[in-house]
Design a protein around this motif. Structure first.
Motif: not given
Lengths: 796, 302
Positions: A728-729, A726, A665, A784, B186, A703, B192-193, B188-190, B261-262
């Motif tokens: 938050t990011e 967002y 991360e 990733s 974890v 992102y 998110d799934y 990707r964004r606060h 995403h991964a």
């Protein structure tokens, strides 16, 4: 509120209205209008064999179905190529409705008009389009390989090939003590305003006139384009940009297919028609940006000084080129940043792909150029074992070398000459702000705690305020309020505040007495548009010029009334007075409102103010005509500003990141910005511009990406899977300013709109590389992606 | 992005609701918070002929907690469950997990039962229900039945609920013994799934040795995956157990897919790391909870 307005961090005048839900955006207009929807291609590349509407025609509420065959006259011609260029040898544009071929998913083919949008979408679902599939070209590598073509008549998929060179690059590289080569990759993103496009049109058959509201960055040019395409006299067309919920570049493109079709249908049907773009349509039916592959070859000496720089860019322009080749031109010229490159050659290939068309998105090619140059600077520093800031400093253009001529041609067709800037001072401020010298101690401390941190830096120079011109109109009303208008449009920047500040300062009135209108062709017909960080520079100076003329007239009229020499008068808080005298002094002052009354001689006293301006309202000099020869009635005037060339703002960003050794991360611990956009009109608004830009820069770096599969399907066409950051990011943004005035315009200002976004990918790549110990060459980067890069280097 | 036409029903009682569901059969769809269904309708990915809005069934707007577990009615919003102090006291995992579910505005509207009935393999609450071996209660005109989570989830976005059945409640049992729970993920964004998320329960014996370690995962398979990882750490002291071994065991048993995403490899790595971290933290909580409980039991009148 005091008269002093220019330079003050006053709160935005538009915010109370916008924040209490009183904004009037496109979809707030025309509730009784018919609704339009479009059948769009689900395929990236196909021929349209047939369109069958049999199942659709019976639907209750359906008004009309249109295909390209219905488009008469110029409406059926290809859409305009807005910015031609001699290097754009194979420019191609689409149609308002696709003619016989579609070149990306999302291209409009059929227009449906119905009583509401629900019915219109029901009808769309019942229309069957038969396609003959063609193999799609997806991605820059496929376009470059050119085994398949997007357009049959465009060999190699190359729309444009351009080379600019200053000095003998081959010789410089051959003679350089050190040479490095880099391959770099930036992926697609998009402007992604929260309000998509939208158009409302009303045809007045009695008046034979058309009024169009459109969510645009260029209402005057939309007007001209529609008049031409719909074959109407220009003075029978008015175009208004209402409140616009963000543009960021995408809304400078015009006329969109929908912008042609909605007015066209409104005229044909004699009814109001409206179309509001939905989010999925915006992803596939608007435009994208950023995607480039780059190859850099750089020669330098033992101190890290550049001797020769050879850059090749493969630019993905998508399916069409309506906005020309502005983006790759900007990339290859603005790449130079604050540096002297030695001999320089920039070559680009602009390539067609069967994906959404590419046009400028905030930054407009600069983020990619900055990425190329700053990755190169870091590579040189790493190779020579030098501090990254030292290598940069050694290559800076010095303040005493300004103006600095790069010997290239910029996107406005004019020489790339930097007007002013103090890059060493900017770097010093940034190093202090982020604590560059103290970072190694922090890194050691973090490392001891099992944490991995890195610091990065990136510098940029931004050409702003491109011509050709903007204009402004200022009028003092008889109640002492001031109305002003400029033709360019606003999408949330705070123009109504900063332009009011400019006018208030020139006229000597409180800023809250000034009301500014933008983007309404009924109020001001001559304009270019809002893009390239140009609004403050262009309309700011134009409005200052108009207000200055109004001031001169006010002083002249007041001088006659006060029997004083205008040169002895000043305007303070909306009152004209003898310099230094108190405003209330009898015979020594006169309110601007009264001056406005006196400036317009009247026959009819429709109210008490007017009475004072009538022929028997007061003492008059009967030896002269009421309006002097060469003069005009009213306290109003118009001004224009046309720059000799662009003015160049600059800035530098630094960031500290932490990368998780286990999960990869990426967290931004600190983000610092030092910015120089010349004289500040409103520091708070500049700060806001930087914050918004940094947010988009972080999005582009960590992102956002447009994920296309091999068939040309956009896999993440929603806000669930296209990851805009967002709050938050977005990190806390620490800022500092320099003010190096531009010598090119009277106010000394430079543009600020795009600055914040430009170095985002460069600075974060620099910091992540520093944390990880290997060079990041492809952005954006996800956890990733970072994990995959680690695996490549340390096979388990 | 406008839904296709549908007939709208808004029953006032549960009996009326199940009567409507029986009548419309597979052509019907239940609307509660709408946080998943409405986007599907707007994108025309779903086009039911009948929409049965259960927002008037206020009898189902409850959260009930006792020593055995927490039962959540079909109309309790995520935020109701998240803020319920009694539920938090007996089962802190619910609040800990709900904090990761989207954003407050979505939690104010979306329902916990709705997200479970939707059976999204990325949904945190489906995994928690599976982890705790909870139950789902369904009503139809024919009567009521209760099924286990294992029987309820039959695949991605699919459950054993019949077209005429309404999920009226779910029950999250309190795990037995000295336990600690953790949810971690974890994203990707606060909000998110999750790219990968895990909820764990660690059970300690009287000597604070590990007696059980279970974990449930989201976003690593087509339906909630629950793994018993006890074998990797059984009998070890809570603060000295080989949690990384449990993480490796979990990673070896999961088979995630790549998506935009991964990569699958990254998800597997996350599962290993998050499992290790969550189990260690849960064991600490179990030990701490035990300590706190003993202190409370012995020091009540000091």
């Amino acid at each position: 509120m005091t008269t002093k307005a220019f330079g003050e961090p006053i709160a935005r005048l538009e915010d109370p209205r916008l924040l209490t839900g009183q904004g009037r955006f496109l979809d707030d207009i025309g509730h009784r209008a018919l609704a339009a929807a479009f059948v769009r291609s689900p395929h990236a590349h196909a021929r349209i064999a047939a369109i069958d509407v049999t199942d659709a025609v019976g639907v209750d509420g359906l008004v009309a179905i249109y295909t390209h065959d219905d488009l008469d006259g110029r409406a059926g011609e290809p859409l305009p190529l807005l910015i031609p260029h001699e290097a754009l040898t194979h420019g191609r544009t689409g149609y308002a409705l696709a003619k016989d071929e579609v070149n990306h998913v999302g291209e409009p083919i059929v227009m449906v008009v119905a009583t509401d949008r629900y019915v219109a979408e029901d009808v769309c679902a019942r229309i069957r389009v038969e396609y003959e599939f063609l193999p799609p070209v997806v991605g820059i590598e496929a376009a470059r390989a050119a085994e398949l073509l997007v357009h049959d008549d465009v060999p190699g998929n190359v729309s444009a090939h351009m080379v600019q060179e200053n000095g003998d690059v081959d010789a410089a590289l051959a003679a350089a003590p050190h040479v490095l080569e880099l391959d770099l990759d930036i992926e697609r993103s998009a402007s992604t305003p929260l309000e998509g496009k939208g158009v409302h049109a009303r045809w007045d058959a009695d008046d034979a006139s058309l009024r169009v509201y459109t969510s645009t960055q260029a209402s005057t040019s939309v007007r001209a384009a529609l008049a031409a395409r719909l074959e109407l006299p220009l003075d029978r067309v008015e175009v208004i940009a209402p409140d616009v919920g963000g543009g960021f570049g995408v809304k400078i493109v015009h006329p969109w297919p929908e912008e042609v079709m909605v007015p066209w249908a409104a005229i044909r049907l004699g009814r109001e028609v409206k179309w509001t773009e939905d989010r999925r349509e915006h992803f596939v039916g608007a435009t994208h940006e950023r995607g480039q592959l780059q190859h850099v070859k750089v020669g330098f000496d033992d101190d890290g000084r550049l001797l020769g720089l050879d850059v090749t860019v493969w630019h993905d322009n998508g399916a069409y080129t309506p906005y020309g080749i502005i983006v790759p031109i900007v990339t290859t010229t603005q790449l130079l940043g604050p540096y002297k490159p030695g001999a320089y050659r920039a070559e680009f290939f602009s390539l067609y792909t069967n994906t959404v068309t590419v046009t400028p998105y905030r930054g407009a090619g600069r983020p990619q150029g900055c990425f190329a140059m700053e990755r190169t600077m870091d590579a040189i520093a790493a190779y020579l074992g030098l501090d990254r800031t030292v290598v940069r400093e050694r290559n800076f253009i010095r303040p005493d070398e300004m103006p600095y001529d790069h010997g290239l041609i910029f996107q406005d067709g004019r020489p790339l000459i930097y007007d002013s800037g103090d890059y060493p001072a900017t770097l010093d401020k940034l190093k202090k702000l982020i604590g560059w010298e103290e970072f190694e101690a922090f890194r050691a401390e973090a490392r001891a705690a099992g944490r991995r941190v890195g610091i990065g830096i990136a510098c940029y120079v931004e050409g702003t305020g491109v011509g050709p011109y903007e204009g402004g109109w200022v009028k003092v009303e008889t109640d002492g309020t001031v109305v002003a208008a400029t033709g360019l449009t606003t999408q949330g920047q705070g123009h109504r505040t900063v332009f009011a500040q400019v006018v208030a300062e020139e006229l000597g009135v409180p800023v809250d007495r000034v009301t500014v209108t933008t983007g309404d062709t009924r109020r001001f017909g001559y304009a270019v548009g809002t893009f390239a960080s140009r609004a403050a520079v262009m309309s700011g100076n134009a409005l200052a010029s108009a207000a200055r003329k109004v001031r001169q007239k006010a002083l002249r009229v007041a001088g006659e009334a006060l029997e004083a020499d205008p040169r002895d008068l000043e305007i303070v808080d909306g009152v004209v007075r003898v310099i230094g005298s108190p405003s209330g002094a009898p015979g020594g002052s006169i309110p601007l409102a009264t001056v406005a009354v006196l400036a317009n001689p009247l026959r009819y006293a429709f109210d008490r103010e007017a009475e004072r301006a009538t022929q028997f309202g007061g003492p008059v000099d009967i030896s002269k005509p009421p309006v002097a020869e060469g003069d005009s009635p009213g306290l109003e005037d118009t001004g224009f500003y046309s720059p000799p060339r662009s003015t160049f703002a600059n800035g530098m960003h630094a960031a500290i990141v932490e990368t998780d050794p286990d999960t990869a991360e990426i967290s931004i611990l600190r983000y610092c910005v030092v910015h120089d956009c010349g004289t500040l009109i409103n520091p708070r608004i500049v700060e806001g511009q930087i914050h918004g830009g940094v947010a988009q820069g972080v999005g582009g770096a960590l992102y956002e990406r447009m994920v296309y599969d091999d068939a040309g399907q956009l896999l993440n066409a929603s806000f669930m899977d296209f990851l805009m950051p967002y709050a938050t990011e977005v990190p806390v943004i620490e800022t500092d300013h320099l003010e190096t005035p531009s010598p090119l315009n009277p106010l000394g200002i430079k543009g600020a709109g795009e600055a914040g976004v430009i170095p985002g990918s460069a600075v974060l790549a620099s910091a992540i590389s520093d944390a990880e110990g290997f060079a990041i060459t492809r952005m954006p980067i996800s956890p990733s992606d970072l994990y995959s890069l680690r695996l490549e280097r340390q096979p388990r | 992005m406008k839904p296709a036409g549908f007939t709208y029903h808004r029953p006032a009682t549960v009996d009326d609701a199940v009567a409507v569901l029986a009548e419309v059969g597979p052509a019907g769809k239940v609307l509660a918070g709408g946080q998943s269904l409405v986007p599907l309708l707007n994108m025309r990915l779903a086009a039911p002929e009948h929409l049965v809005d259960v927002n008037r069934l206020s009898d189902l707007a409850y959260v009930r907690a006792d020593g055995d577990g927490v039962t959540v009615g079909a109309l309790a919003r995520h935020a109701d469950v998240e803020r319920d102090e009694a539920a938090y006291a007996v089962l802190p995992l619910l609040r800990d997990t709900l904090r990761h579910v989207a954003h407050p505005t979505i939690r104010n509207r979306g329902t916990t039962v709705g997200s479970i009935a939707h059976a999204d393999p990325a949904g945190e609450l489906t995994a928690v229900l599976a982890l705790l071996a909870g139950t789902v209660t369904l009503r139809s005109a024919a009567g009521e039945r209760t099924v286990t989570a294992a029987d309820f989830f039959t695949g991605p976005m699919s459950t054993c609920a019949g077209a005429a059945e309404l999920v009226t409640s779910v029950t999250f049992p309190v795990p037995e013994g000295r336990t600690g729970t953790v949810w971690t993920e974890v994203a990707r964004r606060h909000g998110d799934y999750a790219v990968c998320g895990t909820g764990v329960v660690v059970t300690l014996d009287d000597d604070l040795r590990v007696a059980g370690a279970r974990a449930a995962y989201v976003s690593v398979g087509p339906e909630p995956v629950v793994l018993d990882l006890t074998e990797a750490v059984a009998g070890e002291m809570h603060d000295a157990a080989d949690w990384p071994a449990a993480g490796r065991l979990a990673a070896g048993r999961l088979d995630p897919d790549d998506d935009i995403h991964a990569t699958a490899a990254y998800r597997t790595r996350l599962a290993e790391v998050l499992t290790t971290r969550a189990l260690r933290e849960a064991a600490g909580r179990a030990a701490g909870a035990t300590t706190a409980a003993r202190r409370e039991a012995s020091g009540g009148d000091q």
